[in-house]
Design an enzyme around this catalytic site. Structure first.
Site, PDB file in Angstrom:
ATOM      1  CB  CYS A   1      -0.891  -0.047   1.240  1.00 23.19           C
ATOM      2  SG  CYS A   1      -1.978   1.380   1.389  1.00 23.19           S
TER       3      CYS A   1
ATOM      4  CB  CYS B   1      -9.387  10.048   6.407  1.00 23.55           C
ATOM      5  SG  CYS B   1      -7.729   9.567   5.852  1.00 23.55           S
TER       6      CYS B   1
HETATM    7  N1  SAH Z   1      -7.514   9.224  -1.227  1.00 25.91           N
HETATM    8  C1  SAH Z   1      -7.785   7.889  -1.666  1.00 25.91           C
HETATM    9  C2  SAH Z   1      -6.925   6.831  -1.003  1.00 25.91           C
HETATM   10  C3  SAH Z   1      -6.884   6.917   0.463  1.00 25.91           C
HETATM   11  S1  SAH Z   1      -7.215   5.790   1.679  1.00 25.91           S
HETATM   12  C4  SAH Z   1      -9.241   7.560  -1.431  1.00 25.91           C
HETATM   13  O1  SAH Z   1      -9.924   8.345  -0.791  1.00 25.91           O
HETATM   14  O2  SAH Z   1      -9.701   6.542  -1.912  1.00 25.91           O
HETATM   15  C5  SAH Z   1      -7.817   4.283   1.237  1.00 25.91           C
HETATM   16  C6  SAH Z   1      -9.176   3.979   1.850  1.00 25.91           C
HETATM   17  O3  SAH Z   1      -9.202   4.021   3.293  1.00 25.91           O
HETATM   18  C7  SAH Z   1     -10.221   4.952   1.381  1.00 25.91           C
HETATM   19  O4  SAH Z   1     -11.365   4.256   0.984  1.00 25.91           O
HETATM   20  C8  SAH Z   1     -10.490   5.736   2.633  1.00 25.91           C
HETATM   21  O5  SAH Z   1     -11.746   6.349   2.602  1.00 25.91           O
HETATM   22  C9  SAH Z   1     -10.368   4.684   3.697  1.00 25.91           C
HETATM   23  N2  SAH Z   1     -10.220   5.228   5.055  1.00 25.91           N
HETATM   24  C10 SAH Z   1      -9.768   6.441   5.403  1.00 25.91           C
HETATM   25  N3  SAH Z   1      -9.787   6.577   6.743  1.00 25.91           N
HETATM   26  C11 SAH Z   1     -10.255   5.422   7.257  1.00 25.91           C
HETATM   27  C12 SAH Z   1     -10.458   4.936   8.585  1.00 25.91           C
HETATM   28  N4  SAH Z   1     -10.186   5.695   9.643  1.00 25.91           N
HETATM   29  N5  SAH Z   1     -10.940   3.687   8.736  1.00 25.91           N
HETATM   30  C13 SAH Z   1     -11.171   2.925   7.651  1.00 25.91           C
HETATM   31  N6  SAH Z   1     -10.984   3.317   6.381  1.00 25.91           N
HETATM   32  C14 SAH Z   1     -10.531   4.560   6.177  1.00 25.91           C
END
Ligand code: SAH
Length: 368
Positions: free
Chosen positions: A103, A117
């Site tokens: 990742c 996030c």
């Molecule tokens: N910016 C991109 C990639 C980032 S993160 C995107 O938004 O897709 C990858 C995944 O993790 C995304 O689906 C995001 O929404 C999710 N994610 C972010 N914070 C999270 C959390 N605290 N718990 C679970 N999933 C989360």
């Protein structure tokens, strides 16, 4: 100093041509760097000695320095990498039975500010360069091989990392050019040679960039959906106010025409009593009805000072069942590496104060 990790094959060919060198050097160099995983120009022994010496004066092979290297009890391994200016990013290796997934981060911090996030809460610092993006893959393969990692596919002569997901810190489509160049190197047979199905880009939904990606580098696409309607999505994923669901889903349909897989993956974070009710599952079914897709339900990974909590197992399973009963493919993502904070949305350390708007500060440490 030129960093050769910044170049894909086309850029390397231009670089060598400019130096009055033969363009086929590009292929040779690419193989040394990304197949041989060498970290010194001097190691490229099929270049003439004079060429090598001249090149070594101007160019280097340098990935971000490792600040911390942690391995979880489930085998998940996380590297905290220094990208300068007191910024750090993370890359996470997730070994499974038949594959090793890395990742990768695309930005230091993130500007999109999704409500749930941790990276978003740190604010945006800057885009990563190509060397910083591909350097994560280069470094992970090198470190895993050096440590004698054992996996069935490694024993068969494949590299430890068989799959890449652009799901680390940052919004990859907001750093479009560098991410696409790095993905070209991932796909290049003279470099990592990954098939387009084995590289997945996850986006919060930058609609025009989804269309550009379709033409520039159509890898597998994941879209962070997280809500079954615009009202809720506006609150959870603020970019939705600019590119609402109708436009996003239309872009997904256009993307599928060129995608390496005939579906889009929708990610849906399970937030207790926010987006996980049976009604919302039914609304979601209706929303995605016309888009060939798979749904990946992600149990929310908490971080300090978050207002959200994780849906109960019962609510997640019930939500999944509603989707499945309607004929959708819906899986629940297994949380990996949670004892080293390597799970989705937890990357780059725990933020103590959610109003803090900067990337985490590094502690000075000895060079690795
Ligand atoms: N910016 C991109 C990639 C980032 S993160 C995107 O938004 O897709 C990858 C995944 O993790 C995304 O689906 C995001 O929404 C999710 N994610 C972010 N914070 C999270 C959390 N605290 N718990 C679970 N999933 C989360």
């Amino acid at each position: 100093m030129i960093n050769l990790l910044d170049f894909d094959q086309a850029a390397l060919a231009a670089f060598f041509a400019e130096r009055g060198d033969k363009p086929f050097r590009a292929k040779q160099a690419l193989r040394w760097i990304h197949r041989g995983l060498v970290d010194r120009v001097e190691a490229m022994t099929d270049l003439a000695k004079a060429t090598r010496e001249a090149l070594a004066r101007d160019a280097e092979i340098r990935a971000p320095a490792v600040v911390r290297d942690s391995t979880a009890t489930d085998g998940t391994r996380k590297w905290l990498l220094d990208v300068g200016g007191a910024n750090a990013i993370e890359a996470v290796y997730i070994p499974e039975d038949d594959r090793g997934t890395l990742c990768i981060s695309s930005q230091a911090g993130c500007a999109l500010d999704c409500a749930f996030c941790s990276t978003g809460k740190q604010g945006f610092n800057r885009n990563l360069g190509v060397a910083e993006i591909i350097g994560q893959l280069w470094h992970a393969n090198r470190a895993l091989l050096a440590d004698g990692t054992s996996a069935p596919w490694v024993e068969q002569g494949r590299r430890p990392v068989t799959n890449v997901v652009m799901m680390g810190m940052g919004e990859p489509l907001a750093n479009f050019d560098n991410v696409v160049t790095a993905m070209h190197i991932m796909l290049d047979d003279n470099a990592y040679g990954l098939s387009r199905r084995r590289v997945t880009l996850s986006t919060a939904g930058l609609v025009p960039a989804i269309d550009r990606l379709r033409d520039a580098c159509p890898v597998a696409l994941a879209v962070s959906l997280h809500a079954p309607n615009d009202t809720l999505r506006d609150a959870l994923v603020p970019i939705n106010r600019k590119y609402p669901l109708r436009e996003l889903l239309a872009a997904c349909l256009r993307y599928i025409e060129k995608a390496p897989r005939d579906f889009v993956t929708f990610e849906y974070v399970m937030l207790d009593h926010v987006n996980d009710a049976p009604d919302q599952a039914r609304e979601l079914v209706a929303l995605v009805r016309d888009v060939p897709c798979k749904l990946n339900l992600i149990p929310f990974n908490p971080f300090p000072n978050t207002e959200f909590s994780t849906s109960s197992r019962n609510r997640i399973v019930a939500f999944q069942k509603t989707l499945q009963d309607a004929g959708l493919v819906a899986t629940i993502r297994k949380t990996r590496g949670d004892d080293i904070d390597a799970a989705c949305g937890q990357l780059a350390g725990r933020v103590q104060d959610k109003t803090r708007r900067r990337a985490i500060k590094l502690q000075p440490v000895a060079a690795p």
